[in-house]
Scaffold this active site. Structure first.
Site, PDB file in Angstrom:
ATOM      1  N   ASP A  36       0.840  -1.204   0.000  1.00 44.23           N
ATOM      2  CA  ASP A  36       0.000   0.000   0.000  1.00 44.23           C
ATOM      3  C   ASP A  36       0.873   1.252   0.000  1.00 44.23           C
ATOM      4  O   ASP A  36       0.852   2.045   0.939  1.00 44.23           O
ATOM      5  CB  ASP A  36      -0.929   0.023   1.223  1.00 44.23           C
ATOM      6  CG  ASP A  36      -1.956  -1.085   1.183  1.00 44.23           C
ATOM      7  OD1 ASP A  36      -2.342  -1.480   0.080  1.00 44.23           O
ATOM      8  OD2 ASP A  36      -2.367  -1.546   2.256  1.00 44.23           O
ATOM      9  N   ASN A 147     -14.199   0.897   8.708  1.00 42.87           N
ATOM     10  CA  ASN A 147     -13.302   0.740   7.571  1.00 42.87           C
ATOM     11  C   ASN A 147     -12.871   2.061   6.943  1.00 42.87           C
ATOM     12  O   ASN A 147     -12.773   2.192   5.726  1.00 42.87           O
ATOM     13  CB  ASN A 147     -13.935  -0.173   6.515  1.00 42.87           C
ATOM     14  CG  ASN A 147     -14.271  -1.533   7.084  1.00 42.87           C
ATOM     15  OD1 ASN A 147     -13.498  -2.092   7.842  1.00 42.87           O
ATOM     16  ND2 ASN A 147     -15.432  -2.044   6.748  1.00 42.87           N
ATOM     17  N   ALA A 148     -12.618   3.070   7.779  1.00 47.24           N
ATOM     18  CA  ALA A 148     -12.076   4.348   7.307  1.00 47.24           C
ATOM     19  C   ALA A 148     -10.574   4.159   7.093  1.00 47.24           C
ATOM     20  O   ALA A 148      -9.785   4.268   8.025  1.00 47.24           O
ATOM     21  CB  ALA A 148     -12.343   5.447   8.330  1.00 47.24           C
ATOM     22  N   ILE A 149     -10.216   3.839   5.865  1.00 44.58           N
ATOM     23  CA  ILE A 149      -8.827   3.517   5.537  1.00 44.58           C
ATOM     24  C   ILE A 149      -8.423   4.207   4.237  1.00 44.58           C
ATOM     25  O   ILE A 149      -9.233   4.842   3.574  1.00 44.58           O
ATOM     26  CB  ILE A 149      -8.628   1.988   5.380  1.00 44.58           C
ATOM     27  CG1 ILE A 149      -9.548   1.454   4.278  1.00 44.58           C
ATOM     28  CG2 ILE A 149      -8.873   1.267   6.695  1.00 44.58           C
ATOM     29  CD1 ILE A 149      -9.265   0.022   3.887  1.00 44.58           C
ATOM     30  N   ASP A 150      -7.159   4.076   3.864  1.00 47.04           N
ATOM     31  CA  ASP A 150      -6.635   4.458   2.551  1.00 47.04           C
ATOM     32  C   ASP A 150      -6.868   5.927   2.210  1.00 47.04           C
ATOM     33  O   ASP A 150      -7.536   6.258   1.229  1.00 47.04           O
ATOM     34  CB  ASP A 150      -7.247   3.574   1.456  1.00 47.04           C
ATOM     35  CG  ASP A 150      -6.955   2.099   1.653  1.00 47.04           C
ATOM     36  OD1 ASP A 150      -6.079   1.786   2.466  1.00 47.04           O
ATOM     37  OD2 ASP A 150      -7.602   1.280   0.996  1.00 47.04           O
ATOM     38  N   GLU A 197     -12.323   0.229  -2.594  1.00 46.42           N
ATOM     39  CA  GLU A 197     -11.378   0.763  -1.620  1.00 46.42           C
ATOM     40  C   GLU A 197     -10.206   1.413  -2.344  1.00 46.42           C
ATOM     41  O   GLU A 197     -10.175   1.517  -3.571  1.00 46.42           O
ATOM     42  CB  GLU A 197     -10.875  -0.325  -0.675  1.00 46.42           C
ATOM     43  CG  GLU A 197     -10.090  -1.427  -1.346  1.00 46.42           C
ATOM     44  CD  GLU A 197      -9.594  -2.473  -0.345  1.00 46.42           C
ATOM     45  OE1 GLU A 197      -9.884  -2.341   0.856  1.00 46.42           O
ATOM     46  OE2 GLU A 197      -8.919  -3.418  -0.774  1.00 46.42           O
TER      47      GLU A 197
END
Length: 554
Positions: A36, A147-150, A197
């Protein structure tokens, strides 16, 4: 909508991976630790940096523009430490940060990072520093949600925004304060709906572009990842694909297909210092995860990775039709004008095709017989696809274009696509039809190798799912799709040899004293029903040497 349990499992698999770096020049960098990746960022001292998923946020840097030499740098947070506020929002966080994004505003570097633990609860925070080598000062939370990611951040004139991935509700956008980098207000916009995502947002000309991922990552050669894109004249949307379909209604133009020769499951796009970056799984290296840096251009207002036309590298492939699950096959014929058909998968060179690219088009030659795909002047829908000796005629020139995670093959001369005609029987001759959305025209290209020579000696033994009897130490089947695999050693080994299996985080997940009291050969079967999907190293260890081979668990 993807359920929370499966999503959490997918993200846990991400933590196991180690990634190598493939630069524009083709150099391989084998230092562990990148997944990532952030966009390429240049430090005050001129070195190029990447930030990545890892304990404390993993960092590397290079002094060269072709990324030929790298060195490890200090993590953003010292290993074993992290900001205390995270515990208020994320359960079970253990210091492994995901998918950082780093940008420079004025004289300050801003590092946005993801925190996740048990379940779907996650949060994104911010740390700042005057230099990429630190020291970093944590500024606290930006947003917390399931799922607050990226995170992906864009500075647009006097405004600043952050897009982030939320598998349960899609890609969201919030506004940031350009003076502090923190959240400015409670506004929130939905940019992409569904199970997606890893967004990346950028501006080119009058359009804003949002890149995002569909499919499941982190399964080596079986990874389902592919990258799509949409654009809008407003950063808050609506974003549409090339067909005018909203990304809020399952729209999306494929930017990086799921399979592009050896490049499988590409994901997490970034752009910085005039370089496009993303990770992929190497089909020529047992699905080893690696990171590609390339160029980005725009053709008719839409982004193109690398060169504008060649989306499939030169090499040898097997082509399987999505609708029939049968393979492109010349049936062993060497006669000019003979029809080209489909057949169930086999080891014959009749199903191996060499792709070479020149001046915007491909020529496609069968390894068996050396004849080229040709339309033999057929133009009618339903007419036969055939083969012929090499010729500069347009009849033998083909466009290969992406159709989601698949490809379409279109003849330059007649403008028609290779189609099964809806037939599924072995030996049925392939047909030409006008371009449409039928699965009969959609193909997967299974990479064999990079050779463009006529290779009459290839067999299925080249593939990794079969035992490799000419190797002294190997595992099979590999990749493993079930609960067991066998370790085979054909060399003599020292007494008291031990077996150890190590995951990509360096943790030993299985160990066993083999009890060998004298040198000899052996095979050993292991139950891996408790293993997570991912890549592992299988080691045979004794006091004088260690033998290692790679294992892929699907």
């Amino acid at each position: 909508m993807k359920n929370q349990t499966n999503y959490s499992a997918q993200q846990k698999v991400k933590q196991l991976f180690i990634i190598a770096l493939l630069a524009i020049t083709g150099c391989l960098w084998a230092q562990p630790g990148i997944h990532d990746p952030s966009s390429t960022v240049r430090n005050n001292d001129g070195r190029y940096w990447h930030f990545a998923t890892g304990n404390g946020i993993y960092t590397i840097s290079s002094s060269t523009t072709n990324f030929s030499s790298w060195q490890n740098e200090n993590t953003v947070f010292p290993i074993g430490t992290w900001p205390g506020w995270i515990a208020n929002y994320v359960s079970g966080f253990a210091g492994n940060f995901w998918a950082p994004e780093v940008i420079k505003i004025g004289n300050t570097y801003y590092c946005y990072y993801s925190c996740a633990g048990n379940g779907a609860a996650a949060a994104i925070g911010l740390a700042t520093a005057p230099n990429l080598s630190g020291p970093w000062t944590d500024k606290g939370i930006i947003v917390a949600a399931n799922n607050a990611i990226d995170p992906s951040v864009i500075v647009d004139g006097s405004t600043m925004y952050m897009a982030y991935g939320n598998w349960q509700t899609g890609i969201d956008l919030i506004q940031l304060n350009p003076s502090t980098g923190l959240r400015l207000n409670s506004s929130l916009w939905d940019l992409v709906a569904g199970s997606v995502e890893a967004p990346y947002i950028m501006k080119n000309g009058s359009y804003y572009y949002v890149f995002f991922q569909r499919g499941l990552c982190c399964s080596g050669v079986n990874s389902g990842y592919y990258t799509q894109v949409g654009r809008s004249t407003s950063i808050t949307g609506p974003f549409l694909d090339q067909n005018g379909i909203s990304l809020m209604n399952d729209g999306g133009t494929t930017f990086l297909p799921n399979k592009n020769g050896r490049y499988i499951g590409p994901g997490h796009v970034g752009y910085g210092e005039s370089r496009l970056s993303y990770h992929f799984y190497d089909g020529n290296d047992n699905g080893a995860p690696k990171l590609m840096t390339s160029t980005l251009s725009f053709v008719n207002g839409w982004p193109v990775a690398g060169t504008a036309s060649q989306i499939v590298p030169n090499g040898t492939y097997k082509l399987v039709n999505r609708g029939s699950a049968k393979y492109l096959d010349n049936l062993g014929s060497t006669v000019n004008g003979a029809g080209v058909a489909q057949w169930a998968s086999g080891s014959s060179n009749n199903q191996r095709w060499v792709l070479t690219y020149a001046d915007g088009y491909y020529k496609i030659k069968c390894v068996s017989g050396g004849k080229y795909l040709d339309n033999v002047n057929n133009t009618a829908d339903g007419s036969a696809v055939a083969q012929w000796d090499s010729s500069p005629n347009f009849n033998q020139q083909w466009s290969i274009t992406s159709a989601g995670p698949y490809y379409k093959l279109t003849n330059r001369s007649n403008g028609k696509c290779i189609d099964t005609g809806g037939l599924t029987t072995n030996g049925s001759v392939l047909q030409f039809w006008y371009s449409n959305v039928s699965v009969n025209q959609q193909w997967t290209l299974e990479y064999i190798n990079s050779s463009t020579a006529k290779m009459g000696n290839l067999t299925d033994a080249d593939e990794t799912s079969e035992p490799v009897n000419n190797k002294s130490f190997y595992v099979w089947p590999n990749p493993v799709n079930g609960n067991q695999f066998e370790i085979v050693n054909n060399d003599n080994v020292a007494a008291n040899t031990k077996l150890a299996i190590v995951n990509m985080s360096g943790q030993t997940v299985y160990s066993q004293d083999l009890g060998i009291t004298e040198s000899g050969v052996f095979s050993y079967t292991i139950d891996i029903s408790s293993f997570s999907k991912g890549i592992y190293f299988v080691n045979l260890e004794n006091g004088s040497e260690t033998k290692t081979t790679k294992l892929i668990v699907n």
